[in-house]
Scaffold this motif. Structure first.
Motif, PDB file in Angstrom:
ATOM      1  N   TYR A  33       0.808  -1.217   0.000  1.00  0.00           N
ATOM      2  CA  TYR A  33       0.000   0.000   0.000  1.00  0.00           C
ATOM      3  C   TYR A  33       0.845   1.274   0.000  1.00  0.00           C
ATOM      4  O   TYR A  33       0.339   2.347  -0.298  1.00  0.00           O
ATOM      5  N   LYS A  34       2.129   1.149   0.330  1.00  0.00           N
ATOM      6  CA  LYS A  34       2.979   2.347   0.399  1.00  0.00           C
ATOM      7  C   LYS A  34       3.412   2.700  -1.017  1.00  0.00           C
ATOM      8  O   LYS A  34       4.296   2.072  -1.587  1.00  0.00           O
ATOM      9  N   GLN A  35       2.793   3.734  -1.562  1.00  0.00           N
ATOM     10  CA  GLN A  35       2.978   4.076  -2.969  1.00  0.00           C
ATOM     11  C   GLN A  35       4.131   5.024  -3.227  1.00  0.00           C
ATOM     12  O   GLN A  35       4.476   5.291  -4.378  1.00  0.00           O
ATOM     13  N   GLU A  36       4.773   5.516  -2.144  1.00  0.00           N
ATOM     14  CA  GLU A  36       5.708   6.613  -2.330  1.00  0.00           C
ATOM     15  C   GLU A  36       6.976   6.225  -3.103  1.00  0.00           C
ATOM     16  O   GLU A  36       7.632   7.088  -3.675  1.00  0.00           O
ATOM     17  N   ASN A  37       7.348   4.969  -3.118  1.00  0.00           N
ATOM     18  CA  ASN A  37       8.520   4.584  -3.897  1.00  0.00           C
ATOM     19  C   ASN A  37       8.289   3.213  -4.514  1.00  0.00           C
ATOM     20  O   ASN A  37       8.956   2.234  -4.168  1.00  0.00           O
ATOM     21  N   GLN A  38       7.344   3.174  -5.438  1.00  0.00           N
ATOM     22  CA  GLN A  38       7.018   1.901  -6.069  1.00  0.00           C
ATOM     23  C   GLN A  38       8.200   1.343  -6.855  1.00  0.00           C
ATOM     24  O   GLN A  38       8.428   0.132  -6.876  1.00  0.00           O
ATOM     25  N   GLU A  39       8.949   2.229  -7.504  1.00  0.00           N
ATOM     26  CA  GLU A  39      10.073   1.769  -8.318  1.00  0.00           C
ATOM     27  C   GLU A  39      11.131   1.108  -7.439  1.00  0.00           C
ATOM     28  O   GLU A  39      11.767   0.132  -7.851  1.00  0.00           O
ATOM     29  N   GLY A  40      11.319   1.637  -6.238  1.00  0.00           N
ATOM     30  CA  GLY A  40      12.281   1.039  -5.319  1.00  0.00           C
ATOM     31  C   GLY A  40      11.878  -0.369  -4.923  1.00  0.00           C
ATOM     32  O   GLY A  40      12.715  -1.283  -4.889  1.00  0.00           O
ATOM     33  N   LEU A  41      10.597  -0.560  -4.624  1.00  0.00           N
ATOM     34  CA  LEU A  41      10.123  -1.890  -4.245  1.00  0.00           C
ATOM     35  C   LEU A  41      10.221  -2.856  -5.425  1.00  0.00           C
ATOM     36  O   LEU A  41      10.535  -4.042  -5.243  1.00  0.00           O
ATOM     37  N   LYS A  42       9.971  -2.363  -6.618  1.00  0.00           N
ATOM     38  CA  LYS A  42      10.108  -3.220  -7.804  1.00  0.00           C
ATOM     39  C   LYS A  42      11.538  -3.732  -7.948  1.00  0.00           C
ATOM     40  O   LYS A  42      11.765  -4.885  -8.316  1.00  0.00           O
ATOM     41  N   LYS A  43      12.509  -2.872  -7.660  1.00  0.00           N
ATOM     42  CA  LYS A  43      13.910  -3.292  -7.734  1.00  0.00           C
ATOM     43  C   LYS A  43      14.215  -4.354  -6.688  1.00  0.00           C
ATOM     44  O   LYS A  43      14.980  -5.294  -6.936  1.00  0.00           O
ATOM     45  N   ILE A  44      13.621  -4.205  -5.500  1.00  0.00           N
ATOM     46  CA  ILE A  44      13.833  -5.185  -4.439  1.00  0.00           C
ATOM     47  C   ILE A  44      13.246  -6.534  -4.853  1.00  0.00           C
ATOM     48  O   ILE A  44      13.888  -7.582  -4.702  1.00  0.00           O
ATOM     49  N   VAL A  45      12.037  -6.511  -5.389  1.00  0.00           N
ATOM     50  CA  VAL A  45      11.386  -7.742  -5.833  1.00  0.00           C
ATOM     51  C   VAL A  45      12.173  -8.389  -6.965  1.00  0.00           C
ATOM     52  O   VAL A  45      12.366  -9.614  -7.001  1.00  0.00           O
ATOM     53  N   LYS A  46      12.668  -7.586  -7.897  1.00  0.00           N
ATOM     54  CA  LYS A  46      13.444  -8.115  -9.021  1.00  0.00           C
ATOM     55  C   LYS A  46      14.709  -8.804  -8.522  1.00  0.00           C
ATOM     56  O   LYS A  46      15.093  -9.867  -9.013  1.00  0.00           O
ATOM     57  N   ALA A  47      15.352  -8.216  -7.520  1.00  0.00           N
ATOM     58  CA  ALA A  47      16.564  -8.824  -6.961  1.00  0.00           C
ATOM     59  C   ALA A  47      16.247 -10.162  -6.308  1.00  0.00           C
ATOM     60  O   ALA A  47      17.024 -11.125  -6.421  1.00  0.00           O
ATOM     61  N   PHE A  48      15.110 -10.253  -5.636  1.00  0.00           N
ATOM     62  CA  PHE A  48      14.700 -11.526  -5.029  1.00  0.00           C
ATOM     63  C   PHE A  48      14.443 -12.575  -6.106  1.00  0.00           C
ATOM     64  O   PHE A  48      14.846 -13.736  -5.970  1.00  0.00           O
ATOM     65  N   GLU A  49      13.774 -12.172  -7.180  1.00  0.00           N
ATOM     66  CA  GLU A  49      13.508 -13.101  -8.279  1.00  0.00           C
ATOM     67  C   GLU A  49      14.809 -13.611  -8.899  1.00  0.00           C
ATOM     68  O   GLU A  49      14.934 -14.804  -9.218  1.00  0.00           O
ATOM     69  N   GLN A  50      15.772 -12.732  -9.053  1.00  0.00           N
ATOM     70  CA  GLN A  50      17.051 -13.131  -9.637  1.00  0.00           C
ATOM     71  C   GLN A  50      17.801 -14.100  -8.719  1.00  0.00           C
ATOM     72  O   GLN A  50      18.509 -14.990  -9.199  1.00  0.00           O
ATOM     73  N   ALA A  51      17.623 -13.919  -7.425  1.00  0.00           N
ATOM     74  CA  ALA A  51      18.275 -14.812  -6.466  1.00  0.00           C
ATOM     75  C   ALA A  51      17.530 -16.127  -6.325  1.00  0.00           C
ATOM     76  O   ALA A  51      18.074 -17.086  -5.739  1.00  0.00           O
ATOM     77  N   ASN A  52      16.313 -16.182  -6.856  1.00  0.00           N
ATOM     78  CA  ASN A  52      15.478 -17.385  -6.735  1.00  0.00           C
ATOM     79  C   ASN A  52      14.862 -17.720  -8.083  1.00  0.00           C
ATOM     80  O   ASN A  52      13.660 -17.476  -8.310  1.00  0.00           O
ATOM     81  N   PRO A  53      15.654 -18.263  -9.009  1.00  0.00           N
ATOM     82  CA  PRO A  53      15.133 -18.607 -10.342  1.00  0.00           C
ATOM     83  C   PRO A  53      13.916 -19.519 -10.234  1.00  0.00           C
ATOM     84  O   PRO A  53      13.876 -20.436  -9.402  1.00  0.00           O
ATOM     85  N   GLY A  54      12.938 -19.241 -11.077  1.00  0.00           N
ATOM     86  CA  GLY A  54      11.717 -20.032 -11.046  1.00  0.00           C
ATOM     87  C   GLY A  54      10.631 -19.430 -10.184  1.00  0.00           C
ATOM     88  O   GLY A  54       9.505 -19.933 -10.156  1.00  0.00           O
ATOM     89  N   VAL A  55      10.943 -18.352  -9.468  1.00  0.00           N
ATOM     90  CA  VAL A  55       9.943 -17.664  -8.648  1.00  0.00           C
ATOM     91  C   VAL A  55       9.690 -16.284  -9.239  1.00  0.00           C
ATOM     92  O   VAL A  55      10.627 -15.527  -9.489  1.00  0.00           O
TER      93      VAL A  55
END
Length: 415
Positions: A33-55
């Motif tokens: 719900y915290k909309q103030e830095n959506q791009e920052g959260l997207k980068k965090i999620v992308k890093a998690f995905e890269q560390a966990n192939p298939g997720v």
């Protein structure tokens, strides 16, 4: 020909075996719900995905009406796998209904400051990971205060004097935000929590008394409460009724207003609009005794895991919340999401001056808790937010706001 057909069959079988052994992809849903830095959260999620192939993680944002939407999904058994959630009342509400996974034994909880665990605790167990410490107060433009020779206010009287000087200079004292209800919901509870101290009532005791039907939201000096709300409204930019969160940040960042009452989550977006912005952070001075004026500072958001997900998704969701407290996750949270994490041995000085002001103020004077996080959800989301907004817009009076809060509180605890 027979040999060729045999080869083709063998290749087909090999392909089938290879396909069957291929790592399957699992998709998680993450609500925030915290909309103030959506791009920052997207980068965090992308890093998690890269560390966990298939997720893969699908991100769902509902900045203003998310609570109702998530409650509806919870009732239908379809909660997202991971949810960003306010601490205290919201976590306890969902935990009490069996919607959340017990995270008490997760490694992530060993990395957070112990004092923050109460924000995610229900009946002795922890159902979330505290993720950011935030303060709500006045973010002020240092250059404008210097240019017009205005003293940074430490008391309510000094704030009144500062506003008068800015008005005379043609500068809006406050960048307002009345188009959306959440900010003035924070403001009425900020002032109310401070005023409880005048009556020697601890916020936690006030909430307990309200839950037991022994008190009223009007237990404080309501004349003072609503006079301060009126003063705040009268010193906003002229089009505050049409101004949303983004507009507020733009008005402040461009120097069209000297101050904005906000959480530090709003500083990052304002700084992106105006990289030269030099801002400070002070308590909103409710009293004329400077020592009594403190920031509202507490755990803001947490991450929780839905108990309604499959076992596989629960395991991956827990992996995500644990990864957030890893060295990589912590660094990304601080540098990309730009919020102060409540983790042990974290240095948030790189975030800038206002964050240092937050630490200095809370160290010297302490802080008021986010008591609104302990209110029943309906009380804060509907009665406080809507009541404060309607009052500021001149659509209701102070007595009706108090009565609505009391009625909603009573109905909420008697459900």
């Amino acid at each position: 020909m027979k040999k060729i057909m045999t080869t083709i069959v063998a290749l087909a079988l090999g392909a089938a075996v290879f396909t069957g052994c291929a790592k399957k992809s699992t998709k998680l849903e993450l609500y925030y719900y915290k909309q103030e830095n959506q791009e920052g959260l997207k980068k965090i999620v992308k890093a998690f995905e890269q560390a966990n192939p298939g997720v893969t993680v699908d991100m769902i944002i509902l900045p203003n009406d998310g609570d109702a939407a998530m409650s509806a999904r919870a009732a239908s058994g379809t909660l997202p796998d991971i949810l960003q959630m306010q601490g205290y009342a919201r976590v306890r509400e969902y935990a009490s209904k069996g919607y959340l996974e017990d995270l008490s034994n997760e490694e992530a909880l060993t990395k957070v400051t112990p004092s923050t665990l109460k924000s995610v605790t229900y009946q002795g167990k922890q159902y979330g990971i505290p993720m950011d410490l935030a303060g709500i107060g006045i973010i002020y433009n240092k250059a404008l205060f210097t240019k017009y020779g205005v003293k940074v206010p430490e008391t309510y009287k000094e704030l009144q004097e500062a506003c008068a000087k800015f008005q005379n200079a043609g500068i809006a004292p406050f960048a307002g935000l009345l188009k959306e209800n959440w900010s003035v919901g924070h403001f009425i509870t900020l002032v109310h929590t401070a005023l409880l101290s005048e009556k020697n009532i601890e916020p936690e005791q006030f909430v307990a008394d309200m839950n037991e039907g022994k008190s009223s939201y009007g237990v404080v000096d309501t004349a003072k409460l609503f006079n301060i709300l009126t003063f705040y409204k009268d010193n906003m930019n002229k089009n505050a009724a049409e101004t949303d969160g983004t507009g507020q940040q733009q008005i402040f960042a461009k120097g069209e207003a000297a101050m904005m009452v906000q959480g530090l989550w709003a500083y990052g977006p304002a700084k992106e609009i105006n990289p030269e912005l030099d801002a400070g952070f002070i308590p909103f001075p409710v009293f004329n005794d400077a020592e009594k004026n403190k920031l509202l500072a507490d755990v803001d958001s947490t991450f929780v895991v839905s108990s309604q997900s499959s076992n596989e998704k629960k395991a991956l969701a827990k992996k995500f919340v644990n990864w957030l407290t890893s060295e990589e996750g912590r660094k990304l949270w601080l540098n990309e999401y730009k919020l102060v994490p409540p983790f042990k041995n974290m240095d948030a000085s790189a975030l800038g001056g206002p964050f240092a002001d937050l630490s200095k103020s809370t160290d010297e004077k302490g802080s008021y808790p986010w008591a609104f996080s302990w209110y029943p959800s309906d009380v804060f989301e509907n009665a406080c937010k809507n009541g404060a907004q309607a009052y500021m817009m001149g659509k209701t009076n102070s007595s009706d706001v108090i009565n609505k809060i009391d009625e909603t509180w009573k109905a909420s605890v008697n459900k």
